[in-house]
Structure formats: structure tokens, C-alpha cells
Design an enzyme around this catalytic site. Sequence first.
Site, PDB file in Angstrom:
ATOM      1  N   LYS A 111      52.277  -2.591  42.133  1.00  0.00           N
ATOM      2  CA  LYS A 111      52.456  -3.722  41.212  1.00  0.00           C
ATOM      3  C   LYS A 111      52.337  -5.049  41.953  1.00  0.00           C
ATOM      4  CE  LYS A 111      54.837  -1.354  37.539  1.00  0.00           C
ATOM      5  NZ  LYS A 111      56.113  -0.711  37.215  1.00  0.00           N
ATOM      6  N   LYS A 191      39.559   8.784  33.427  1.00  0.00           N
ATOM      7  CA  LYS A 191      40.872   9.057  32.824  1.00  0.00           C
ATOM      8  C   LYS A 191      41.182   8.012  31.743  1.00  0.00           C
ATOM      9  CE  LYS A 191      45.699   8.745  33.760  1.00  0.00           C
ATOM     10  NZ  LYS A 191      46.754   8.071  33.872  1.00  0.00           N
ATOM     11  N   LYS A 194      45.338   2.723  29.316  1.00  0.00           N
ATOM     12  CA  LYS A 194      45.253   1.404  28.676  1.00  0.00           C
ATOM     13  C   LYS A 194      44.740   0.354  29.654  1.00  0.00           C
ATOM     14  CE  LYS A 194      50.256   0.752  28.943  1.00  0.00           C
ATOM     15  NZ  LYS A 194      50.595   2.124  29.379  1.00  0.00           N
TER      16      LYS A 194
HETATM   17  P1  ADP Z   1      48.497   4.470  30.844  1.00  0.00           P
HETATM   18  O1  ADP Z   1      47.667   5.110  31.934  1.00  0.00           O
HETATM   19  O2  ADP Z   1      47.696   4.253  29.596  1.00  0.00           O
HETATM   20  O3  ADP Z   1      49.207   3.219  31.323  1.00  0.00           O
HETATM   21  P2  ADP Z   1      51.105   5.646  31.065  1.00  0.00           P
HETATM   22  O4  ADP Z   1      51.058   5.538  32.554  1.00  0.00           O
HETATM   23  O5  ADP Z   1      52.027   4.753  30.301  1.00  0.00           O
HETATM   24  O6  ADP Z   1      49.616   5.521  30.477  1.00  0.00           O
HETATM   25  O7  ADP Z   1      51.406   7.162  30.722  1.00  0.00           O
HETATM   26  C1  ADP Z   1      52.472   7.642  29.935  1.00  0.00           C
HETATM   27  C2  ADP Z   1      52.404   9.167  29.936  1.00  0.00           C
HETATM   28  O8  ADP Z   1      51.142   9.638  29.403  1.00  0.00           O
HETATM   29  C3  ADP Z   1      52.501   9.767  31.355  1.00  0.00           C
HETATM   30  O9  ADP Z   1      53.355  10.894  31.281  1.00  0.00           O
HETATM   31  C4  ADP Z   1      51.093  10.192  31.698  1.00  0.00           C
HETATM   32  O10 ADP Z   1      51.072  11.333  32.521  1.00  0.00           O
HETATM   33  C5  ADP Z   1      50.466  10.483  30.336  1.00  0.00           C
HETATM   34  N1  ADP Z   1      49.041  10.131  30.337  1.00  0.00           N
HETATM   35  C6  ADP Z   1      48.521   8.885  30.341  1.00  0.00           C
HETATM   36  N2  ADP Z   1      47.162   8.911  30.324  1.00  0.00           N
HETATM   37  C7  ADP Z   1      46.800  10.219  30.340  1.00  0.00           C
HETATM   38  C8  ADP Z   1      45.530  10.905  30.314  1.00  0.00           C
HETATM   39  N3  ADP Z   1      44.371  10.256  30.261  1.00  0.00           N
HETATM   40  N4  ADP Z   1      45.550  12.252  30.325  1.00  0.00           N
HETATM   41  C9  ADP Z   1      46.725  12.939  30.347  1.00  0.00           C
HETATM   42  N5  ADP Z   1      47.943  12.355  30.356  1.00  0.00           N
HETATM   43  C10 ADP Z   1      48.002  11.016  30.350  1.00  0.00           C
END
Ligand code: ADP
Length: 326
Positions: A111, A191, A194
Site C-alpha cells: 500500500k 485475474k 477491481k
Molecule cells: P479485488 O481483487 O477485486 O480487490 P478483493 O481482494 O477484495 O478483490 O477480494 C475479496 C475476496 O474475493 C478474496 O477472498 C479473494 O480471494 C476473492 N477474489 C477476488 N478476485 C478473485 C478472482 N478473480 N478469482 C477468485 N477469487 C477472487
Amino acid sequence: MKRSLSGIQPSGTLHLGNYFGAMKQFIENQDKVEGFYFVADYHSLTSLTDPELLRESTRNIILDYLALGLDPEKSTLFLQSDVPEHVELSWLLSNVTPVGLMERGHSYKDKIAKGFFPNTGLLTYPILMTADILIYDSDIVPVGKDQKQHLEFARDIAMKFNQQYKVDFFKLPEPMILESVAVVPGTDGQKMSKSYGNVINMFAPKNVLKKQVMSIVTDSTPLEEPKDPNNNITALYRLFATKEQVKEMEDKFMAGNYGYGHAKKELLEAILSYFEEARARREELAKNPELVDEILRKGAEKARAIASKKIAEAKKIVGLMGNIYR
Ligand code: ADP
Ligand code: TRP
């Protein structure tokens, strides 16, 4: 029954990756574990400074969970900030936590590297997370891979407290890293995340959802020619369709005269039909803010009953004399 606990930061709208990667497991396990799921709103203050956005994201994430089938009768759903005992415990824990441990945090370093303001909250984030976990004597903590180090910190801090005060007070939580779940690819094949701007949001209005699906990256093979059946569209279609339906789509790609546009339409239909009930339920819930407030109130009450007992004991152990919780 084992107690499972996880926190979700209220940031951004949920996408297919969040659902298939994490939420689906929480929801499907509702009958097998005693679930405690909370919105980590205190944590989000370390990087989110817009109060209106925080309120909106918090409400949205609760609606998403309820709409997708998290049953407040079976699992306890609450806001972290409604259980102030978490913060109290985090202060006790901060006194057994070396600064060096926090400075090694991957998430903290990432971060800072990304330009976030290096506030103290960002550094001590894992101590609050440890308190979230330990205050409920949680057995398992299902989280994404990125949280693995934070869970190691939680075990370390629990051990340090137990050693320092010569007690067997905090249970060491077992991480449940959700890596068996295949990574859900985004519209560009990377992957879905967001932060990459490649998401498909299951609760977006239909026109937005359609735009997201239509933006899936494909090559420029002409319509009549056969196409590689392993493409970004089939990768997502697999999440929604039966084996036969996937095979049918793959055959059509290989046969030619089947365009990417056709396939995207089929995928869109599949997504809409998969989430049809959840989308309708979410609309209903959004009309009834009192119901959501009531669910959160009950959830906080249940959580506090446990958390207040644990913090009272912790205070006694460290030698605090106050007795307001006794
Ligand atoms: P982002 O990558 O969109 O910021 P987060 O880090 O907030 O998503 O992820 C929240 C949850 O969703 C975590 O447990 C993460 O493992 C799961 N997750 C996020 N993106 C994926 C993905 N593309 N495939 C599988 N699981 C995901
Ligand atoms: N740090 C977690 C994340 O960003 C959210 C979180 C806060 C959490 N407290 C927790 C997860 C306790 C599990 C247990 O995803």
C-alpha cells in the site's frame, strides 16, 4: 460446531471473482459451521477517507450478502464498528506486538508503494484483524491468499500474549486459504480484480452488465472461420453452464460460423439467469432499509455478547482493575 469468522472490507461493488472465489463458500457452508461475518469498516478507514462512500459501500455489501443467500438466522452478520470490544482488544494486543513484525507486512508495504498515505492505522491494521479473530475464539478463518501473512501474524500475536501472561487464553486460528478455487478471469483474461478494471459485476444494471460482457477481449478471427474454443468467453461460461452446454459452445466455436458476439450473448443470458433470484431479492431488500438495520442490530447483539466476555477476561489477565464489564 466449528466457528468460522471472516471480515470483508467495504470497497467497490462485488464481482464474479469475489463471488466464486470467496462468498459462495461462506454461503454454502452455513449449515456446517457457526459463521460470523462482518464488514471491516474500521479497517477501511485506513485507506478510505470519503464518509459518504464508506456508508454507501457498507450498505451495498450487506445487501449483496443477504441477496446472495447469507441467512442471518444461521450466520451472524454485523458491522465491526458496532462491536467496539474489537478495538479495545487490539490495544491490549499491540503491547505484545513488536513494531518490526508490522513493518514486515506485505500488505502494508504494497500500500505504501502504491502511494497510500502511511498512517499508523495502515501499519497496525493486522493487530486489529488479530483482535477481530481472537475475540471470538474463532476456529477457522476463510480468506483469500493475500491475507495469508495476516493470519500468520494473528497466530504469532496470540502466542506472544499467551506466553507473556503464562495463560492458554487465545485459541490459535486455523487459516482456510481459498486457493483451491480457480482464479476467475476478468474480461481481459487476467485475474478479475477491481483494481484492473476488468470486472463483471453481477448486481450492475442490465445495460452495464451487458457492456462488461461485451468488452471481453477476443481475437479477430472472422465469423465464418473456426475458433479456438479455449478463449476468455468459454473460461467464464464454465462457471455458469453445465458440461454439456460448455461442450456445445466449444463445438460451435470449432465448427466456424459462430461469432464471439453470439457467444457473449449466451454468456450474458447465463449470468442473468444464474443471478436472477439474487438480483430480484436485492432490489426488494434495498427498498427496506429497516429490515437491514434490524439484521445488523441483532447480529451486533449476538457478537457483543461473546466479545464482551472475552475482553473482560483479557483485561483481568493483564491486570486492569476496571470492572464495568464484570
Ligand atoms: P479485488 O481483487 O477485486 O480487490 P478483493 O481482494 O477484495 O478483490 O477480494 C475479496 C475476496 O474475493 C478474496 O477472498 C479473494 O480471494 C476473492 N477474489 C477476488 N478476485 C478473485 C478472482 N478473480 N478469482 C477468485 N477469487 C477472487
Ligand atoms: N483484511 C481482510 C481483507 O482485506 C479483512 C479482514 C479484517 C478480515 N478483519 C478480518 C478477514 C478478520 C478475516 C478475519 O480481506
